[in-house]
Design an enzyme around this catalytic site. Structure first.
Site, short mmCIF file in Angstrom:
data_model
loop_
_atom_site.label_atom_id
_atom_site.label_comp_id
_atom_site.label_asym_id
_atom_site.label_seq_id
_atom_site.Cartn_x
_atom_site.Cartn_y
_atom_site.Cartn_z
N GLU A 81 1.36 -1.35 0.19
CA GLU A 81 0.09 -0.16 0.20
C GLU A 81 0.82 1.02 0.13
OE1 GLU A 81 -3.42 0.87 2.91
OE2 GLU A 81 -3.71 -1.65 2.71
N ASP A 100 -6.39 8.24 9.72
CA ASP A 100 -5.30 8.40 10.07
C ASP A 100 -5.00 9.30 11.30
OD1 ASP A 100 -4.10 6.66 7.95
OD2 ASP A 100 -4.42 8.63 6.73
#
Length: 333
Positions: free
Chosen positions: A117, A128
């Site tokens: 990723e 995040d």
């Protein structure tokens, strides 16, 4: 009926909590240049688009001896057939710089990563935690742009044996337009796309554009996603089903939520697609536990990023990244 696709202020929608309107309209309306005609394409394995009821199929090239010819789904299927669990590391593009990112991609591939990723740095990465937020901020401060990321990726992907999945928030996609963005991602050699803030009910148009460019659009589910929504996500997700291990943002946790074990069993009863577990996973013990619970792949992000961030130099960071990646690979069956 038309659906408007826009950047969501909350990542929870992308994790399967947002209700959706159903309709069979072929035209999907989006802001500015994000206007596309949704249409089914067909040549390979079926993937159902619940909002429209259409069958989606990727025009994936035939399997050849060269590993680069494999899609994300094909790669993970082979790992699964071998009785193994795949390793999917995440790193942020441009942190500390794109030259180091290119080296990190090659290094992770050499360490046995099965899929990688690659995070596109974004100014408001609200799904995040602090580690990846800081990483994105450093990359942007250093001048990293989407075009620069894709240019670097185009140079590196021909050298990799594993597929790369681009992790991007919706903002850059809306600004460039879905058709142009997905075409550029394909040209760069990526094989999949993850958009954490894309509401599930509004995935139709982007999924069609991704499919036209042989990109697999990966969708999220969580331990608290309702059963019916989980079924729809499992049907629609391409490449693999991304099971978030705990509600909240990315970042290391002391333990893995035990509910993940039951969720894995439930999802595997709904689909034969690979199921990958991510968010909060940081140690070889976590990786080993999740593999024992039956996950087809394990995704590690924040602690991967931290290896590069806490080093005194890019060279030292790459050394730490290699040591860490190998410790995780060794913990997997």
């Amino acid at each position: 009926m038309a659906l408007a696709l826009k950047a969501s202020p909350s990542s929870s929608a992308a994790l399967g909590h947002t209700g959706g309107r159903r309709g069979a309209a072929a035209m999907v309306t989006m802001p500015r240049r994000f206007l596309v005609r949704a249409r089914a394409t067909s040549t390979e394995g079926p993937s159902v688009d619940p909002p429209t009821g259409r069958q989606l199929v990727l025009t994936t090239p035939p399997v050849m001896a060269n590993k680069r010819a494999l899609s994300v789904a094909q790669t993970l299927s082979r790992i699964k057939e071998q009785g193994k669990t795949a390793l999917i590391p995440y790193i942020t593009a441009g942190d500390p710089d794109l030259a180091t990112t290119a080296k990190a991609l090659r290094l992770l591939d050499a360490c046995g990563a099965n899929v990688i990723e690659l995070g596109m740095p974004f100014s408001d990465p609200y799904s995040d935690g602090p580690v990846i937020q800081a990483s994105a901020a450093r990359a942007l401060a250093g001048g990293t742009t989407p075009n620069a990321v894709l240019s670097m990726l185009k140079e590196v992907t021909p050298e990799l044996s594993c597929p790369v999945v681009l992790f991007s928030y919706l903002g850059p996609i809306v600004r460039q337009g879905a058709a142009s963005f997905t075409a550029a991602v394909k040209e760069a050699g990526a094989r999949g796309l993850i958009v954490p803030d894309l509401p599930y009910a509004e995935t139709c148009a982007l999924r069609h554009e991704a499919s036209k460019n042989n990109l697999e659009l990966v969708l999220f589910t969580t331990p608290t996603t309702p059963a019916e929504r989980t079924r729809e996500i499992a049907q629609a997700s391409q490449g693999f089903v991304y099971l978030v291990s705990a509600n909240g943002v990315t970042g290391p946790r002391a333990t893995v939520d035990p509910r993940v074990k039951d969720r894995l069993k439930e999802i595997k009863q709904l689909t034969n697609k690979a199921v990958a577990v991510g968010f909060g996973i940081s140690t070889p013990e976590h990786v080993r536990q999740i593999a024992e619970w039956g996950a087809d792949a394990v995704i590690i992000g924040s602690t991967m990023v931290k290896q590069l961030a806490k080093a005194s130099s890019p060279r030292e960071g790459l050394k730490k990244l290699e040591e860490y990646a190998r410790s995780l690979k060794d913990a997997l069956p």
